[in-house]
Write an enzyme that holds these catalytic residues in place. Structure first.
Site, PDB file in Angstrom:
ATOM      1  N   TYR A  66      67.256  51.359  76.392  1.00 30.87           N
ATOM      2  CA  TYR A  66      67.125  50.049  75.744  1.00 30.87           C
ATOM      3  C   TYR A  66      65.738  49.476  76.018  1.00 30.87           C
ATOM      4  CZ  TYR A  66      67.753  44.972  75.212  1.00 30.87           C
ATOM      5  OH  TYR A  66      67.594  43.644  74.875  1.00 30.87           O
TER       6      TYR A  66
ATOM      7  N   SER B  68      61.896  42.141  75.069  1.00 34.80           N
ATOM      8  CA  SER B  68      62.569  41.868  76.337  1.00 34.80           C
ATOM      9  C   SER B  68      61.586  42.125  77.467  1.00 34.80           C
ATOM     10  CB  SER B  68      63.787  42.775  76.510  1.00 34.80           C
ATOM     11  OG  SER B  68      64.299  42.702  77.834  1.00 34.80           O
TER      12      SER B  68
ATOM     13  N   LYS C  32      62.390  48.403  73.596  1.00 35.71           N
ATOM     14  CA  LYS C  32      61.729  47.096  73.656  1.00 35.71           C
ATOM     15  C   LYS C  32      60.242  47.241  73.962  1.00 35.71           C
ATOM     16  CE  LYS C  32      65.263  44.531  72.687  1.00 35.71           C
ATOM     17  NZ  LYS C  32      65.273  43.675  71.483  1.00 35.71           N
TER      18      LYS C  32
END
Length: 260
Positions: A160, A147, A164
């Site tokens: 999160y 991401s 990534k």
């Protein structure tokens, strides 16, 4: 023959029943591949398989129920792939989770562990089984769906994003460890208009779109086209790299990004 072909190849896509994963599966089958899609829910997989078979391409579609964050289920899915097709040329580590929204200091351990397990460790587990089953001898390509969040600071999804960011580093590490047999690359999408992420992009589209150099949000087709490039011989001298697909978001001046 075009370098953008997957004729005779077998691809396995985690989280392949919807969103980006389904878009990749659709593009890969249209490029000539047999496709294996995995996800946690059997009903969603069955629907996705039926839709893929109605689309372009003549390859087979196998659906296997598997939780990406459970290594034994990853191993089972790879075994099912080898049992049906006898080969595994491309692995797309696409499945991800984000069970927490908030400040880092308030994150509880169970949700932190789940995020790492699915987003970070699963990438290693699935790659390990693909390597052992086929790629260590015959070669192949691994594509990690990271991401753009792994490159920036974004309020409320810091953990999160940290997983990534770890994917990006592990992509380079695996490119080193698995070469020259296997090429390992990553894609870092920005805001993509998937149904799953509707709550994120729908509320922000009117603000984000005018700021982006390309004046639109991304689509699953945008990501699928990048994945196709990384899976085929068109990228045969590329490994350990990250393709950023964000419509130019990371090219914006800081004042624009913060709205100042």
């Amino acid at each position: 023959m075009s370098q953008q072909t997957l004729e005779g190849k077998v691809t396995l896509i985690t989280g392949g029943s919807r969103g980006i994963g389904f878009g990749v599966a659709k593009a890969f089958r249209a490029a000539g591949a047999d496709v294996v899609i995995s996800a946690r829910k059997a009903a969603g997989l069955a629907d996705a398989r039926a839709e893929l078979l109605r689309g372009a391409g003549s390859g087979e579609v196998l659906d296997v129920v598997a939780n990406a964050g459970e290594p034994d289920q990853a191993e089972h899915c790879v075994e099912e792939t080898m049992g049906r097709f006898g080969r595994l040329d491309v692995l797309v580590n696409n499945a991800a989770t984000n069970p927490y929204l908030g400040d880092l200091l308030d994150l509880d351990l169970p949700r932190a562990e789940k995020t790492v397990r699915v987003n970070q460790y699963a990438m290693l587990a699935w790659t390990r089984y693909a390597w052992r089953a086929w790629m260590s001898v015959h070669g192949g390509a691994v594509i990690n769906m990271a991401s753009v969040g792994g490159l920036i600071v974004d309020p409320k999804i810091g953990y999160y994003n940290a997983t990534k960011a770890a994917m990006l580093l592990m992509t380079r590490q695996l490119a080193y460890e698995l070469g020259p047999k296997v090429r390992v690359n990553a894609i870092a999408p920005g805001v993509i208009k998937t149904e799953l992420a509707r709550a994120v992009w729908e509320a922000r589209e009117g603000v984000l779109t005018p700021q982006l150099p390309l004046r639109r949000l991304g689509t699953t087709e945008d990501v699928a086209n990048a994945a196709l490039f990384l899976a085929t011989d068109a990228s045969s001298w590329m490994t350990g790299q990250t393709l950023v697909l964000d419509g130019g978001a990371t090219a914006l001046p800081i004042a624009v990004e913060t709205g100042q």
